[in-house]
Scaffold this motif. Sequence first.
Motif, PDB file in Angstrom:
ATOM      1  N   LEU A  94      -8.878   3.566 -10.384  1.00 39.81           N
ATOM      2  CA  LEU A  94      -9.114   2.624  -9.527  1.00 39.81           C
ATOM      3  C   LEU A  94      -8.655   1.002  -9.916  1.00 39.81           C
ATOM      4  O   LEU A  94      -9.001   0.914 -11.354  1.00 39.81           O
ATOM      5  CB  LEU A  94     -10.571   2.595  -8.977  1.00 39.81           C
ATOM      6  N   ARG A  95      -8.195   0.445  -9.033  1.00 34.31           N
ATOM      7  CA  ARG A  95      -8.161  -1.156  -9.585  1.00 34.31           C
ATOM      8  C   ARG A  95      -8.278  -1.669  -8.235  1.00 34.31           C
ATOM      9  O   ARG A  95      -7.988  -1.476  -7.147  1.00 34.31           O
ATOM     10  CB  ARG A  95      -6.401  -1.155  -9.656  1.00 34.31           C
ATOM     11  N   ALA A  96      -9.137  -2.885  -8.490  1.00 32.19           N
ATOM     12  CA  ALA A  96      -9.456  -3.815  -7.544  1.00 32.19           C
ATOM     13  C   ALA A  96      -8.822  -4.989  -7.861  1.00 32.19           C
ATOM     14  O   ALA A  96      -8.983  -5.753  -8.863  1.00 32.19           O
ATOM     15  CB  ALA A  96     -11.180  -3.939  -7.746  1.00 32.19           C
ATOM     16  N   HIS A  97      -8.221  -5.746  -6.850  1.00 31.90           N
ATOM     17  CA  HIS A  97      -7.531  -7.076  -6.760  1.00 31.90           C
ATOM     18  C   HIS A  97      -8.753  -8.128  -6.458  1.00 31.90           C
ATOM     19  O   HIS A  97      -8.706  -8.493  -5.165  1.00 31.90           O
ATOM     20  CB  HIS A  97      -6.355  -7.111  -5.963  1.00 31.90           C
ATOM     21  N   LEU A  98      -9.302  -8.580  -7.638  1.00 30.98           N
ATOM     22  CA  LEU A  98     -10.487  -9.415  -7.121  1.00 30.98           C
ATOM     23  C   LEU A  98      -9.765 -10.916  -6.710  1.00 30.98           C
ATOM     24  O   LEU A  98     -10.343 -11.511  -5.948  1.00 30.98           O
ATOM     25  CB  LEU A  98     -11.082  -9.800  -8.371  1.00 30.98           C
ATOM     26  N   GLY A 158      -0.117  23.194 -13.329  1.00 33.56           N
ATOM     27  CA  GLY A 158       0.017  22.576 -11.944  1.00 33.56           C
ATOM     28  C   GLY A 158      -0.865  21.268 -11.603  1.00 33.56           C
ATOM     29  O   GLY A 158      -1.774  21.346 -12.312  1.00 33.56           O
ATOM     30  N   TYR A 159      -0.231  20.520 -11.028  1.00 37.59           N
ATOM     31  CA  TYR A 159      -1.167  19.283 -10.773  1.00 37.59           C
ATOM     32  C   TYR A 159      -0.904  18.752  -9.266  1.00 37.59           C
ATOM     33  O   TYR A 159       0.098  18.921  -8.707  1.00 37.59           O
ATOM     34  CB  TYR A 159      -1.067  18.412 -11.753  1.00 37.59           C
ATOM     35  N   ILE A 160      -1.820  18.116  -8.787  1.00 40.88           N
ATOM     36  CA  ILE A 160      -1.843  17.315  -7.536  1.00 40.88           C
ATOM     37  C   ILE A 160      -2.595  16.011  -7.594  1.00 40.88           C
ATOM     38  O   ILE A 160      -3.521  15.952  -8.134  1.00 40.88           O
ATOM     39  CB  ILE A 160      -2.173  17.875  -6.212  1.00 40.88           C
ATOM     40  N   ALA A 161      -1.882  14.980  -7.109  1.00 38.04           N
ATOM     41  CA  ALA A 161      -2.403  13.737  -7.281  1.00 38.04           C
ATOM     42  C   ALA A 161      -2.223  12.893  -5.974  1.00 38.04           C
ATOM     43  O   ALA A 161      -1.071  12.805  -5.165  1.00 38.04           O
ATOM     44  CB  ALA A 161      -1.747  12.661  -8.426  1.00 38.04           C
ATOM     45  N   ALA A 162      -3.041  12.112  -5.578  1.00 35.20           N
ATOM     46  CA  ALA A 162      -3.187  11.127  -4.190  1.00 35.20           C
ATOM     47  C   ALA A 162      -3.116   9.798  -4.645  1.00 35.20           C
ATOM     48  O   ALA A 162      -4.026   9.478  -5.673  1.00 35.20           O
ATOM     49  CB  ALA A 162      -4.045  11.604  -3.293  1.00 35.20           C
ATOM     50  N   PHE A 163      -2.114   8.969  -4.072  1.00 32.11           N
ATOM     51  CA  PHE A 163      -2.205   7.665  -4.234  1.00 32.11           C
ATOM     52  C   PHE A 163      -2.570   6.815  -3.162  1.00 32.11           C
ATOM     53  O   PHE A 163      -1.874   7.051  -2.044  1.00 32.11           O
ATOM     54  CB  PHE A 163      -0.684   7.310  -5.009  1.00 32.11           C
ATOM     55  N   PHE A 164      -3.645   6.143  -3.271  1.00 27.88           N
ATOM     56  CA  PHE A 164      -3.988   5.304  -2.265  1.00 27.88           C
ATOM     57  C   PHE A 164      -4.237   3.869  -2.182  1.00 27.88           C
ATOM     58  O   PHE A 164      -4.045   3.245  -3.410  1.00 27.88           O
ATOM     59  CB  PHE A 164      -5.576   5.655  -1.687  1.00 27.88           C
ATOM     60  N   LYS A 165      -4.337   3.203  -1.158  1.00 24.17           N
ATOM     61  CA  LYS A 165      -4.300   1.721  -1.079  1.00 24.17           C
ATOM     62  C   LYS A 165      -5.019   0.987   0.019  1.00 24.17           C
ATOM     63  O   LYS A 165      -4.881   1.597   1.149  1.00 24.17           O
ATOM     64  CB  LYS A 165      -2.640   0.942  -1.259  1.00 24.17           C
ATOM     65  N   ALA A 166      -6.125   0.319  -0.343  1.00 20.19           N
ATOM     66  CA  ALA A 166      -6.827  -0.220   0.877  1.00 20.19           C
ATOM     67  C   ALA A 166      -6.651  -1.835   0.766  1.00 20.19           C
ATOM     68  O   ALA A 166      -7.671  -2.328   0.136  1.00 20.19           O
ATOM     69  CB  ALA A 166      -8.136   0.376   0.982  1.00 20.19           C
ATOM     70  N   ASP A 167      -5.707  -2.250   1.400  1.00 19.33           N
ATOM     71  CA  ASP A 167      -5.464  -3.649   1.141  1.00 19.33           C
ATOM     72  C   ASP A 167      -6.045  -4.618   2.255  1.00 19.33           C
ATOM     73  O   ASP A 167      -5.811  -5.737   2.237  1.00 19.33           O
ATOM     74  CB  ASP A 167      -3.778  -3.974   0.938  1.00 19.33           C
ATOM     75  N   THR A 168      -6.790  -3.928   3.168  1.00 17.45           N
ATOM     76  CA  THR A 168      -7.245  -4.937   4.110  1.00 17.45           C
ATOM     77  C   THR A 168      -8.904  -4.957   4.089  1.00 17.45           C
ATOM     78  O   THR A 168      -9.433  -5.775   4.566  1.00 17.45           O
ATOM     79  CB  THR A 168      -7.246  -4.207   5.522  1.00 17.45           C
ATOM     80  N   LEU A 169      -9.295  -4.574   2.845  1.00 16.00           N
ATOM     81  CA  LEU A 169     -10.826  -4.720   2.369  1.00 16.00           C
ATOM     82  C   LEU A 169     -10.774  -6.029   2.052  1.00 16.00           C
ATOM     83  O   LEU A 169      -9.793  -6.818   1.469  1.00 16.00           O
ATOM     84  CB  LEU A 169     -11.070  -3.678   1.207  1.00 16.00           C
ATOM     85  N   PRO A 170     -11.945  -6.658   1.930  1.00 21.94           N
ATOM     86  CA  PRO A 170     -12.429  -8.128   1.189  1.00 21.94           C
ATOM     87  C   PRO A 170     -12.008  -8.091  -0.056  1.00 21.94           C
ATOM     88  O   PRO A 170     -11.316  -9.091  -0.606  1.00 21.94           O
ATOM     89  CB  PRO A 170     -13.728  -8.057   1.428  1.00 21.94           C
ATOM     90  N   VAL A 171     -12.006  -6.876  -0.831  1.00 23.30           N
ATOM     91  CA  VAL A 171     -11.343  -6.982  -2.157  1.00 23.30           C
ATOM     92  C   VAL A 171     -10.639  -5.632  -2.070  1.00 23.30           C
ATOM     93  O   VAL A 171     -10.841  -4.628  -2.159  1.00 23.30           O
ATOM     94  CB  VAL A 171     -12.383  -6.564  -3.307  1.00 23.30           C
ATOM     95  N   PRO A 172      -9.175  -5.955  -2.064  1.00 27.22           N
ATOM     96  CA  PRO A 172      -8.173  -4.870  -1.842  1.00 27.22           C
ATOM     97  C   PRO A 172      -8.305  -4.135  -3.294  1.00 27.22           C
ATOM     98  O   PRO A 172      -8.473  -4.392  -4.202  1.00 27.22           O
ATOM     99  CB  PRO A 172      -6.710  -5.563  -1.890  1.00 27.22           C
ATOM    100  N   ILE A 173      -8.105  -2.620  -3.001  1.00 26.22           N
ATOM    101  CA  ILE A 173      -8.105  -1.644  -4.099  1.00 26.22           C
ATOM    102  C   ILE A 173      -6.966  -0.631  -3.965  1.00 26.22           C
ATOM    103  O   ILE A 173      -6.460  -0.602  -2.830  1.00 26.22           O
ATOM    104  CB  ILE A 173      -9.539  -0.612  -4.031  1.00 26.22           C
ATOM    105  N   ASP A 174      -6.605  -0.361  -4.899  1.00 29.89           N
ATOM    106  CA  ASP A 174      -5.644   0.988  -4.897  1.00 29.89           C
ATOM    107  C   ASP A 174      -5.873   1.826  -6.067  1.00 29.89           C
ATOM    108  O   ASP A 174      -6.932   1.687  -7.012  1.00 29.89           O
ATOM    109  CB  ASP A 174      -4.326   0.401  -4.856  1.00 29.89           C
TER     110      ASP A 174
END
Length: 939
Positions: free
Chosen positions: A664-668, A592-608
Motif C-alpha cells: 500500500l502507498r498513501a500520498h499524504l 503461478g501468481y495473480i496480482a491486482a493493482f489498484f488506485k483510489a485517487d479521489t480519497l482525501p488521502v490518495p492510495i494505490d
Amino acid sequence: MIGSIVPNRLPRMGGFHATVSLLAMTLASATAQAQTAPEASPPAQAAQAVQAQETSGATAPSGDQGQAVDTAPGTPSAADDIVVTGVRASLQSAQNIKRNATQIVDSIVAEDIGKLPDRNIAEALQRISGIQIQRAFGEGSTVAIRGLTQVRTELNGRDIFTASGSSNSLSLEDVPSELLAGIDVYKNPSADLIEDQLSGTINFRTRKPFDFDGAKASASVTNTYYDLARRSQPAASLLLSDRWQTGIGEIGILASASYQKTAFRQDTISTEPFYTLDPTNAGDAATLATLGRTGQTTTLPHGTGIGEVPGDRRRFGVDVSLQWRPTDTLEFTGEYFRNDYKLRSYGYSYFAYTSGVAITPLAGAPFTYAPNGDFQSGTFVDVPIGNNTSIGARHSVTTDYSLNGKWKPTDRLTITGDFQYVDSKTNNLNSIVGLSGTATTLTQDISGAIPSFQITSAAGLANPATYNYGFYLDDLNNSKGTDTVGRLDGEYRFDGGFLRSVKAGIRYADRANRTNDTGYRYTGLTGAAGNLRYVDLGDFFRGSANLFGDIQAFALPTVLDYDATRATLGVTTTPPYLPSGTNSETQKTYTGYIAAFFKADTLPVPIDGNVGVRVVRTKVAVAGNYQQIDLITAPDGTQSTAAPTFTPVSQSNDYTSVLPSLNLRAHLTERLQLRLAASKNISRPDFNQLNPTLTITEPGTAQIDQQHTTSTGNPYLKPMKSSNLDASIEWYFARTGSLSVAGFYKNISNYIQTVITPRTVTFTDGVTAVYDVTTYDNASKAKVKGAEIAYQQFFDFLPGALSGLGIQANATYVDSQAPSPASQGPVTQLSLEGLSKYNYNLIGIYEHGLISARAAYNWRSKYLVTTSANGTGNLPIFQRPSGQLDASITVNVTPHMSLTLNGTNLTNTVRRTYYGITTRPRDAIMSDRQIAGVARITF
C-alpha cells in the motif's frame, strides 16, 4: 585455524602515504547509494529514465518485461524536465525509481556508461541503507540485506548464479561492474517477484540498444596500484550500440565488454583457540601450579601464527543484446551474457601451536592475565611448528542466453513471454606443502591491538635444518550448474476506477547442479625438507607487527605450478575423481501468481498499491556419498592412502508454498508518501546445505595431534519461511533531495544455522580421531527487526561554486533473536551470522563545473562471523567494529572525455576478530590500499 587447508602469504608494501593524504584531503565527496546514471538528458537517457519509472522503478520481474504504473502525484512531467547530467542525473534517476516503485526499492544507477560508483558490485551495494557486506582478500564478496544473507540475485529480472558446491546465487565479486546500467534492491516481495529470498532481491540491469536514440560508443581504461601487493593492474571496457529503421521494423544491436585484472595481498596474524584449564585434570592441575594459578580460573591459547597471502583476480565479461520492433505492438529482445572469472591466492602460513593438546608454560617466565583469567602474555616451550606453502585457484564461467517477447494486441492487454538458459561451470584447485619442526620457545603478547609473538628454535627459523617434510595435500573439484526457465505473463489494464490492472503469470524452472570433488588427498612426507627458499617477512603487516623475523619455506614458485609441485615431491598422479566425491542436486519449481493493482485517487488521502498471491510447487532431489579414506603404514613408517570406501546417500522432497503479499502507498502530500507492506516468503536451502556427502580422511602421523575438521550438508533441511511487515515514509523535497525512514519486522521459522558436532571415527588400522563436523540444522524460530533512515541532497541554494556540495547519509539498526547451537566458553547466546546491529554510510559529494568528487565512509558495528568456525575449538567468532574510507575525483575535460582518480581503503583498515569475548583475539587482517586512474570517453 592457522594451519588448516587455506593458502597464506603476501608481498611488499608501498610508501605512498603522501599521495593518500593528499587525495583524502582533496576529495570533498563520495561514492553513493544512488550515484550513477545515464546522461539523463537527450532522448537516449531520458527514455531510459522513463522506462525505469514505467517498470516499477527497475527491470520488471519477468525479465525485460515492462510493468506500467501510474505516476505518483507531484512527479515532474516530461514537459517540465530540466536537463541534468553527472552525479545529479544518477541521484535523480535512482530517486525516481524509489519514488515510483510499487514495492520498497533502492537503486544504484550508472552515472555514465561503465561507471558504477564502485568497481566491485558488493562495494557499490554497501552504500544502500540496510545492506552490510563481508570482504574476502580486501574486496566486498557477500552481502546481507536487513541482517539476512538469504539474498536472491537476478540479471534483468531472471536467475543468475555461479556454479558452486556452496551457493545457489551469483558470486558478487565475479561480474565486472562496467557491464551494468544499474542495480535494484527489492526489500519486500510482491506476487509478481520470483520467490526464494528472506532478505531481498538484487537485480542487475544491463543496457539495451533501445535505451539510446541512435549510435552510442563508450570506452575506458584504468590502471590500479595495490600498495601492499606492490603491483599495478589494468582494466578496460568498451560499449558500442546503434539502432536502425529497416524494411522489417526497427532493429538495435548493443555489444559491450569489460576486462579487469586486480591484485591483492592479505596479511593475517592469528591466535589459536583458547582452552580453560581444568583443575580436576592432573595435567592441567600441574600447569596451574607451574603458573602459580592454582585455584584461579585460567584460560590459555594453544598457539599463534601468521598468513601472508597475495593473489590476483581476472574478470572478463561480454554482453550482446539484439532488439527488434517489427510493429508498434510487438517487440523482441535477445541477450547473450557471459562472465569469466579467475581467482588465484597463494603464499605462506607459519605457526606454532598444539591444537587440542596441552601447551607447556616456561617455568618462571612472567605471565599476565585479564581480570577474567584469560591469558594476555607469556612464554611456552617445545611447541610444534607448522610451515605451509599453498595455492588456491578458482575459475568460473557463467553464460546466460535469454529471449523475451512482448505483444500488445490491444491498448489494455500486454502479453509477455520469456525464456532463459543458464550454463555455469567452476573449477577449483588447492595444493599445500606442509613442513614441520619444533619451537624451543613461543612468547606471545595479545594485549595490544596487534598481537605480537616470538618463536625461537635451536637452529634458527631461517635455517633449513629446522624443518622436516610433513605432508602434501591436494584437492581438485569442479561444479556445473544449468537452469532452464520459461515464463508467460499477462496484464490487463482498466480505464479509471479503483482497479487499475490485473496481472497473472506462470513460471517453470528446472535447475540442476553437479559437483565432483577429489577430496583432500593426503601424502605423508618424511626426511629433511628440500627445495626451500628464504622468505623475507620484513614488510609483513606494513612492518608494524612485532614478529619473529624471516623464515625458510617450501619454494613458492614451485607451488604455483601444480605439476611441478608433484614432480618435486615425487607424487606422480593427480587425486582421482571417485563416485564418492560426486554429489548432485535438482530443483524443479512450478509457479503461478495473480496480482491486482489498484488506485483510489479521489480519497482525501490518495492510495494505490497491489495485492496478490504466489503459489509455488517445489521438487528437490539430492544425492551424494559417505566416504572414508584410511591410511596404510609401511614397515619403514611411510604412509599412503588406501582405497576409499563409500556408501551412497540420496533424499528427495517436495512442498507447496502459498505466498500472499500486500503493498500500500498513501500520498499524504504531493511530496510525502507512506508505504505499508505485508507478505510471506520462503528461502530454500542452498545446494551446499543439502549436500549429503561426507568425507573422513585418516590423519597422518604428522597431523594426528592437530584438530581435525570436515563438513557435510543436511538433506533433511526444510525451507525457511518468513512473515514480513514493512513500513516506509518518504519525503521527496527536491529532484535530488529526499529523506526516508523505514521499519521492518521478519518472523522466520525453520531458520537454517551452522552447527558443529563432534564425531569419533576409528579407522581400519585402529587409529581413532575426533572430527569437528560442520553441518546445518533448522533452528525453530528467528526474528529480525530494525529501522533505516536515508537522506540525500544537493545544496543548490548555496552561492557559486558551493552549490555543487551535496551529501548522502544513511544508517541502519537491525536486531535479531535466534536459537543458538551449543557453544563452548562464556558466550552462548548469539545473534544471526553476518548481522551488525548498527551500520552507516556518510558520503560527501561535490559536482560543479568540470569537477565531480565523492568521499564515502562506511562503518558497521561488531557482528558474528560464524557460530563455530573450523579450528576454533567450537567457539563463536565475532568481528570488531570497523569502517573504511573510499574517495574519487573526476575532471570532465570535455563533454566526451573525463579523467578520474579513485582511492580505496584510504584508512588502511585492520579488521580484527575474536573468540566470543574481546580478551580472546583471533585474527588481525590487513589488506591493500588502492589508487586507480581512469580515462573515459563517450560519444
